[in-house]
Design a protein around this motif. Structure first.
Motif, PDB file in Angstrom:
ATOM      1  N   PHE A  45       0.831  -1.211   0.000  1.00  0.00           N
ATOM      2  CA  PHE A  45       0.000   0.000   0.000  1.00  0.00           C
ATOM      3  C   PHE A  45       0.868   1.265   0.000  1.00  0.00           C
ATOM      4  N   LEU A  46       1.984   1.240   0.729  1.00  0.00           N
ATOM      5  CA  LEU A  46       2.875   2.404   0.747  1.00  0.00           C
ATOM      6  C   LEU A  46       3.497   2.641  -0.626  1.00  0.00           C
ATOM      7  N   ASP A  47       3.800   1.552  -1.326  1.00  0.00           N
ATOM      8  CA  ASP A  47       4.366   1.670  -2.670  1.00  0.00           C
ATOM      9  C   ASP A  47       3.366   2.316  -3.614  1.00  0.00           C
ATOM     10  N   ARG A  48       2.098   1.905  -3.512  1.00  0.00           N
ATOM     11  CA  ARG A  48       1.076   2.481  -4.384  1.00  0.00           C
ATOM     12  C   ARG A  48       0.755   3.921  -3.983  1.00  0.00           C
ATOM     13  N   LEU A  49       0.807   4.203  -2.694  1.00  0.00           N
ATOM     14  CA  LEU A  49       0.463   5.533  -2.202  1.00  0.00           C
ATOM     15  C   LEU A  49       1.388   6.598  -2.785  1.00  0.00           C
ATOM     16  N   GLN A  50       2.624   6.219  -3.052  1.00  0.00           N
ATOM     17  CA  GLN A  50       3.595   7.185  -3.565  1.00  0.00           C
ATOM     18  C   GLN A  50       3.302   7.629  -4.995  1.00  0.00           C
ATOM     19  N   VAL A  51       2.545   6.816  -5.728  1.00  0.00           N
ATOM     20  CA  VAL A  51       2.262   7.168  -7.132  1.00  0.00           C
ATOM     21  C   VAL A  51       0.815   7.590  -7.338  1.00  0.00           C
ATOM     22  N   LEU A  52      -0.023   7.389  -6.320  1.00  0.00           N
ATOM     23  CA  LEU A  52      -1.421   7.808  -6.452  1.00  0.00           C
ATOM     24  C   LEU A  52      -1.555   9.316  -6.261  1.00  0.00           C
ATOM     25  N   GLU A  53      -2.523   9.895  -6.917  1.00  0.00           N
ATOM     26  CA  GLU A  53      -2.740  11.340  -6.804  1.00  0.00           C
ATOM     27  C   GLU A  53      -3.500  11.653  -5.523  1.00  0.00           C
ATOM     28  N   GLU A  54      -2.945  12.559  -4.729  1.00  0.00           N
ATOM     29  CA  GLU A  54      -3.558  12.915  -3.444  1.00  0.00           C
ATOM     30  C   GLU A  54      -4.953  13.499  -3.677  1.00  0.00           C
ATOM     31  N   GLY A  55      -5.895  13.075  -2.851  1.00  0.00           N
ATOM     32  CA  GLY A  55      -7.261  13.569  -2.956  1.00  0.00           C
ATOM     33  C   GLY A  55      -8.173  12.655  -3.734  1.00  0.00           C
ATOM     34  N   THR A  56      -7.601  11.704  -4.471  1.00  0.00           N
ATOM     35  CA  THR A  56      -8.430  10.776  -5.233  1.00  0.00           C
ATOM     36  C   THR A  56      -8.974   9.681  -4.317  1.00  0.00           C
ATOM     37  N   ARG A  57     -10.022   8.962  -4.813  1.00  0.00           N
ATOM     38  CA  ARG A  57     -10.600   7.874  -4.016  1.00  0.00           C
ATOM     39  C   ARG A  57      -9.569   6.778  -3.776  1.00  0.00           C
ATOM     40  N   GLU A  58      -8.744   6.516  -4.803  1.00  0.00           N
ATOM     41  CA  GLU A  58      -7.721   5.480  -4.656  1.00  0.00           C
ATOM     42  C   GLU A  58      -6.737   5.852  -3.551  1.00  0.00           C
ATOM     43  N   ILE A  92      -4.430   9.442  24.598  1.00  0.00           N
ATOM     44  CA  ILE A  92      -3.069   9.058  24.212  1.00  0.00           C
ATOM     45  C   ILE A  92      -3.082   8.321  22.876  1.00  0.00           C
ATOM     46  N   VAL A  93      -4.053   7.413  22.706  1.00  0.00           N
ATOM     47  CA  VAL A  93      -4.163   6.661  21.452  1.00  0.00           C
ATOM     48  C   VAL A  93      -4.490   7.607  20.296  1.00  0.00           C
ATOM     49  N   GLN A  94      -5.376   8.570  20.526  1.00  0.00           N
ATOM     50  CA  GLN A  94      -5.725   9.527  19.471  1.00  0.00           C
ATOM     51  C   GLN A  94      -4.507  10.336  19.041  1.00  0.00           C
ATOM     52  N   VAL A  95      -3.740  10.773  20.031  1.00  0.00           N
ATOM     53  CA  VAL A  95      -2.545  11.547  19.725  1.00  0.00           C
ATOM     54  C   VAL A  95      -1.528  10.671  18.993  1.00  0.00           C
ATOM     55  N   GLY A  96      -1.385   9.410  19.446  1.00  0.00           N
ATOM     56  CA  GLY A  96      -0.465   8.497  18.776  1.00  0.00           C
ATOM     57  C   GLY A  96      -0.863   8.240  17.337  1.00  0.00           C
ATOM     58  N   THR A  97      -2.171   8.239  17.073  1.00  0.00           N
ATOM     59  CA  THR A  97      -2.658   8.028  15.706  1.00  0.00           C
ATOM     60  C   THR A  97      -2.227   9.167  14.793  1.00  0.00           C
ATOM     61  N   VAL A  98      -2.168  10.369  15.340  1.00  0.00           N
ATOM     62  CA  VAL A  98      -1.660  11.513  14.565  1.00  0.00           C
ATOM     63  C   VAL A  98      -0.211  11.248  14.155  1.00  0.00           C
ATOM     64  N   GLY A  99       0.576  10.699  15.092  1.00  0.00           N
ATOM     65  CA  GLY A  99       1.960  10.361  14.773  1.00  0.00           C
ATOM     66  C   GLY A  99       2.048   9.292  13.705  1.00  0.00           C
ATOM     67  N   LEU A 100       1.135   8.308  13.755  1.00  0.00           N
ATOM     68  CA  LEU A 100       1.093   7.261  12.724  1.00  0.00           C
ATOM     69  C   LEU A 100       0.809   7.863  11.356  1.00  0.00           C
ATOM     70  N   ILE A 101      -0.155   8.772  11.297  1.00  0.00           N
ATOM     71  CA  ILE A 101      -0.511   9.413  10.021  1.00  0.00           C
ATOM     72  C   ILE A 101       0.677  10.193   9.458  1.00  0.00           C
ATOM     73  N   LYS A 102       1.390  10.895  10.326  1.00  0.00           N
ATOM     74  CA  LYS A 102       2.585  11.628   9.878  1.00  0.00           C
ATOM     75  C   LYS A 102       3.628  10.672   9.320  1.00  0.00           C
ATOM     76  N   ALA A 103       3.784   9.523   9.985  1.00  0.00           N
ATOM     77  CA  ALA A 103       4.764   8.537   9.524  1.00  0.00           C
ATOM     78  C   ALA A 103       4.377   8.003   8.139  1.00  0.00           C
ATOM     79  N   ILE A 104       3.083   7.742   7.939  1.00  0.00           N
ATOM     80  CA  ILE A 104       2.612   7.240   6.642  1.00  0.00           C
ATOM     81  C   ILE A 104       2.879   8.285   5.552  1.00  0.00           C
ATOM     82  N   ASP A 105       2.581   9.539   5.845  1.00  0.00           N
ATOM     83  CA  ASP A 105       2.743  10.605   4.843  1.00  0.00           C
ATOM     84  C   ASP A 105       4.215  10.872   4.511  1.00  0.00           C
TER      85      ASP A 105
END
Length: 290
Positions: A45-58, A92-105
């Motif tokens: 999924f990370l490999d595909r995310l790098q080539v997908l256009e941000e904002g699209t459904r994919e 704490i979990v909610q805040v940690g999820t923000v960190g996860l999202i940053k890591a993904i991006d």
């Protein structure tokens, strides 16, 4: 329901998301993917995310699924902080999820590092930042923590109403508390933030009205250590025989060389060296056991 790692075709009826994600497997609930499968799927999924256009459904499908599949990393990192401060585990979990999202991006597959190793520091860092920004520098009872909030709100309201900074008496009347309780709350509020010792100590609101607190702190006098050493050494010197004390006095008091000491005492330099070494060892051992 989740697919296996090798699954490639969607099962979402009529949603179109699976088709839009093209070669990505359709995952109904990322949170139910086994950790072992999540590691393999995350890389895909990370490999595909790098080539997908941000904002699209994919793009949204790939990103959201990555978040769901890796929420276990947030739970894992959050456990370290469950007994820290007064933070609620859900927060704490909610805040940690923000960190996860940053890591993904921000993850880059070209770094050839496991996503787990990359994400955990982001998650933990976000949680630590949460505690840094919301925790009290000094622990005070919850009653006083809540009182601090009430006093702050009252101060703001009364300042607008009175056109000046409210007094303790004003706050007491507004909060329907005794003046002693208000004072206790004001004192406790000082524990919310730890002030820097570099903060100017004057009353100037511009912050440059006096010496910094650090300038008023005394420094350790190196002579104190020397005094303590000499004080402990004095009785040990008294226990030496006359020749040993003479050699020590000549070597360190009169700063004579071993050759000069040997010449004055009619002893070889090597003999003086052995005597001096033995005497210093005796003194050193005595200091260590004092």
């Amino acid at each position: 329901m989740t697919t296996s790692v090798n699954a490639r075709q969607g099962t979402a009826s009529g949603t179109g998301t699976a088709q839009a994600a093209e070669d990505l497997p359709w995952i109904e609930d990322g949170g139910k993917v086994a950790p072992k499968d999540a590691r393999v799927l995350s890389r895909l999924f990370l490999d595909r995310l790098q080539v997908l256009e941000e904002g699209t459904r994919e793009y949204q499908y790939a990103r959201n699924t990555l978040i769901e599949m890796n929420l276990s990393l947030v739970t894992f990192a959050a456990r370290r902080f469950r007994n820290r401060g007064s933070g609620d585990m859900e927060d704490i979990v909610q805040v940690g999820t923000v960190g996860l999202i940053k890591a993904i991006d921000r993850f880059d597959l070209s770094r050839e590092v496991e996503f787990t190793s990359f994400a955990i520091p982001y998650i933990a860092g976000e949680i630590k930042r949460f505690f840094r920004d919301t925790s009290w520098a000094v622990h005070v009872p919850r009653r006083l923590q809540e009182l601090r909030v009430d006093i702050a709100k009252s101060k703001e309201a009364l300042t607008t109403e009175l056109g000046r900074t409210p007094t303790v008496k004003d706050l007491s009347a507004h909060l329907e508390l005794t003046e002693e309780e208000v004072i206790e709350g004001l004192v406790a509020a000082n524990g919310y933030v730890a002030g820097s010792i570099d903060t100017p100590g004057g009353d100037d609101e511009n912050g440059d009205g006096g010496q910094a607190y650090t300038d008023t702190l005394g420094e350790v006098d190196p002579a104190l250590d020397l005094f303590e050493d000499l004080h402990a050494l004095a009785p040990l010197l008294q226990d030496l025989d006359e020749r040993e004390r003479t050699i020590i006095e000549m070597r360190f008091g009169r700063e004579m060389t071993q050759a000069e000491i040997g010449g004055e005492l009619n002893l070889s330099q090597m003999h003086i060296s052995r005597l001096l070494s033995r005497t210093l060892t005796k003194l050193r051992s005595g200091l260590l056991t004092t």
